[in-house]
Every structure is written in structure tokens, then in C-alpha cells.
Design an enzyme around this catalytic site. Structure first.
Site, short mmCIF file in Angstrom:
data_model
loop_
_atom_site.label_atom_id
_atom_site.label_comp_id
_atom_site.label_asym_id
_atom_site.label_seq_id
_atom_site.Cartn_x
_atom_site.Cartn_y
_atom_site.Cartn_z
N LYS A 48 5.48 5.37 0.02
CA LYS A 48 4.97 4.11 0.35
C LYS A 48 4.70 3.25 -0.74
O LYS A 48 5.05 2.23 -1.10
CB LYS A 48 3.87 4.24 1.11
N GLN A 92 -4.03 7.83 4.78
CA GLN A 92 -2.95 8.60 5.21
C GLN A 92 -3.57 9.88 6.01
O GLN A 92 -4.54 10.53 5.59
CB GLN A 92 -2.24 9.25 3.90
N ASP A 115 -2.00 -0.54 9.10
CA ASP A 115 -1.36 0.41 9.90
C ASP A 115 -1.57 0.20 11.38
O ASP A 115 -0.93 0.94 12.54
CB ASP A 115 -2.38 2.01 9.70
#
Ligand code: NAP
Length: 301
Positions: A48, A92, A115
Site C-alpha cells: 500500500k 491493517q 477502508d
């Protein structure tokens, strides 16, 4: 069977983000938070961050020790929420067991929730008014649209009901007028249900579980799963003609990646299948870039 490769589309999405940033939006910023030493999470975050560099998004990586408490993490999230130069925050997953994942997800400012996991964003999606959609299902919709695959009226089946893939995927398909069935670990006779699907999306985390008996002839199959296999017999049973090449990868790296769909069996019945690697995973990162740009744009309106 057609392989639905996604590399070209992922590159196109990232290129579009890069062009828009170059055209003058103040450089967006993404903060990635990782806790502990899970090697898979480290790889995902690294990918990412690399993608950010490639498209011109400023990124920062907060790698915290396994011992980090929920309170410490909440403090960091509060700081990131308050900073004007941070447009997107991602934590994460999975977080270590002693950290409350729910508390962390809910602490992120919904306007920076790139997200799309915050209840506000999940709720907006469920109401048909999405703002930030989780990257993996959003990427799958881009792929279906890019290939001109018809969604309206189709019988779609989503296997898996996680917050990050299965549920939002089902919502997106429903919004586009598919007739959607959601399966999970308690579904009776999974194959009987999945075999009715023209469009089958599988996100369960079980290597090659979906075989020929689960797939309607000609169906479009989207394989979200990312599993590592190293047992040579399993590799042979999953990869058929491609097994030798995969065994070489196992010999070199200790394991090879496989989805939740048995690729050699699916090839006998499916009309289209996303490969693993080379499919959905690439789109997830591209959509994160797109969501971060969107967050930057919305925050400056
Ligand atoms: P998850 O949170 O573990 O959820 C798995 C879902 O699958 C659950 O709803 C579970 O049912 C269901 N399930 C498990 N075993 C099943 C079975 N035998 N039959 C039917 N349903 C079953 O997983 P996730 O986070 O959604 O991830 C799924 C997979 O996608 C993993 O391999 C993950 O690594 C991969 N993934 C890939 C990407 C990407 O970018 N490519 C992104 C995210 C995830 P219950 O709800 O009943 O337990």
C-alpha cells in the site's frame, strides 16, 4: 474459460489517481497503522505504501509493537484524526487479540475512513448512499463494469459474510439490481446454492474449497481468497497443468498463493475466473488509492 486478469485495470485506476493529483489537488496523505509482527500484514502495508509513492500520495507507516494497548492505539488514531495533512487512516487487520478491533474502527473519523469499515460508512452503504466502500468489493465492481459484465437481474451468490468483503459485496450487488444470496459456514448444502449463481463471489479463506460441483456451467467466478499452500500433493490437486510451475514457486519461496476456488476444477466449468495472484488483490490496493483521493477531495470541499 476466460481468466479475468486485473493488472491492467489496477494500473489504469492508479494512473487516473496520479493524473488527478498532478493536476493540482493538494497532495493527499494516508496514514497506515500496523500492530505486531504478522508477516502477511507487513507485506500488505508495504504494498500500500509503495502504491502511494507511485501515485503521489504522501504516506506514513506507523508500525507499533505487539504489546500496544487499545488505549495507546486510540491515542494515535485521535492524533491522526486531528491532523489536517492526513486524509486517510487505515489500520491493517487483524489486530492482536488483546486490542479491540471494534473500538479502533469506530474511533477513526468516518471522513478519513478510506477502508470503509466504520459503522457510519457501512450504514451509508446499506442504505444505498455509499461514501467510502471497502476496497475489495469496490474493486470487484470496477472489474465487472470494466469487462461489461451485466449485473442487473443476475443471480449472484456471495460466499462469506465478513464486514470487509462478503457483506459490502452483497450490498453493492443488490444496489445494482442483482438477486443476491449470501452463504456462510452454516449454509446447508453450499454447492446446491452456489450452483444457481450466474455470478459467484467467494471470500471464505479456505484454499480451493469451491470446486466443480459448486459452479454453474458458464458462471462468472470472482475469487477473493488468498491462502498459502506448500504441500506438494495439495498443489498438484489445485493447479493441474500449472502444478509444475507452482511447485517451483513452493521450492523457491516455501509456499504459493491460492484462492478459495480450485482453479483447475473451475477451469472445466466456469465461464470466467479471477486468477490468484493477479486478480482481486491488485484491485484492492488500487481502490485504496482512489478512496484516499476521494477523502482528500471531500475534506477540502
Ligand atoms: P473472514 O472474516 O474469515 O470471513 C470468512 C467468511 O467465510 C465467514 O463469513 C465464514 O462464515 C465463511 N466461511 C468460512 N468457512 C466456510 C465454509 N466452509 N463454507 C461457507 N462459508 C464459509 O474472511 P475475510 O476477511 O472475508 O477474507 C476471506 C478471504 O479473502 C481470505 O482468504 C482473505 O485472505 C481474503 N481477502 C483477500 C483480499 C484481497 O484483496 N484479495 C482482501 C480481503 C480478504 P461464518 O460467518 O459463518 O463464520
Amino acid at each position: 474459460m476466460i481468466k479475468l486478469e486485473a493488472a491492467e485495470l489496477a494500473a489504469k485506476i492508479k494512473e487516473a489517481v496520479k493524473t488527478e493529483i498532478e493536476r493540482g489537488i493538494r497532495r493527499p496523505g494516508l496514514a497506515a497503522v500496523r500492530v505486531g509482527d504478522d508477516p502477511a500484514s507487513a507485506v500488505y502495508v508495504r504494498n500500500k505504501i509503495q502504491a502511494c509513492e507511485a501515485v503521489g500520495i504522501r504516506s506514513e507507516h506507523h508500525a507499533l509493537p505487539e504489546s500496544t494497548s487499545t488505549a495507546e492505539l486510540l491515542e494515535l488514531i485521535a492524533t491522526l484524526n486531528a491532523r489536517d495533512d492526513v486524509d486517510g487512516i487505515l489500520t491493517q487487520l487483524p489486530l492482536p487479540a488483546h486490542v479491540s478491533e471494534t473500538a479502533i474502527i469506530e474511533a477513526i473519523d468516518p471522513a478519513k475512513d478510506v477502508d470503509g469499515f466504520h459503522p457510519v460508512n457501512a450504514g451509508r452503504l446499506a442504505m444505498g448512499r455509499p461514501v467510502f466502500v471497502p476496497c475489495t468489493p469496490a474493486g470487484i465492481m470496477e472489474l465487472l463494469d470494466d469487462r461489461g459484465i451485466e449485473i442487473r437481474g443476475t443471480n449472484a451468490c456471495v460466499v462469506g459474510r465478513s464486514q470487509i468483503v462478503g457483506r459490502p459485496m452483497a450490498q453493492l450487488l443488490l444496489q445494482r439490481d442483482a438477486t443476491v444470496t449470501i452463504c456462510h459456514s452454516r449454509t446447508r448444502d453450499l454447492a446446491a446454492v452456489t450452483r444457481t449463481a450466474d455470478l459467484l463471489v467467494v471470500a471464505i479463506g479456505r484454499a480451493g474449497l469451491i470446486g466443480r460441483e459448486h459452479i454453474k456451467p458458464g458462471a462468472i467466478v470472482i475469487d477473493v481468497g488468498m491462502n498459502r499452500v506448500s504441500d506438494p500433493d495439495e498443489v498438484r490437486s489445485l493447479f493441474g497443468a500449472e502444478a509444475e510451475r507452482r511447485l517451483e514457486i513452493v521450492a523457491k519461496r516455501g509456499a504459493t498463493l491460492v484462492g478459495d476456488v480450485n482453479p483447475s476444477e473451475a477451469a472445466e466449468v466456469a465461464g470466467m475466473l479471477t486468477p490468484v495472484p493477479g486478480g482481486v488483490g491488485l484491485l484492492t490496493v488500487a481502490m485504496l488509492m482512489k478512496n484516499t483521493l476521494k477523502a482528500a477531495r471531500l475534506r477540502r470541499q
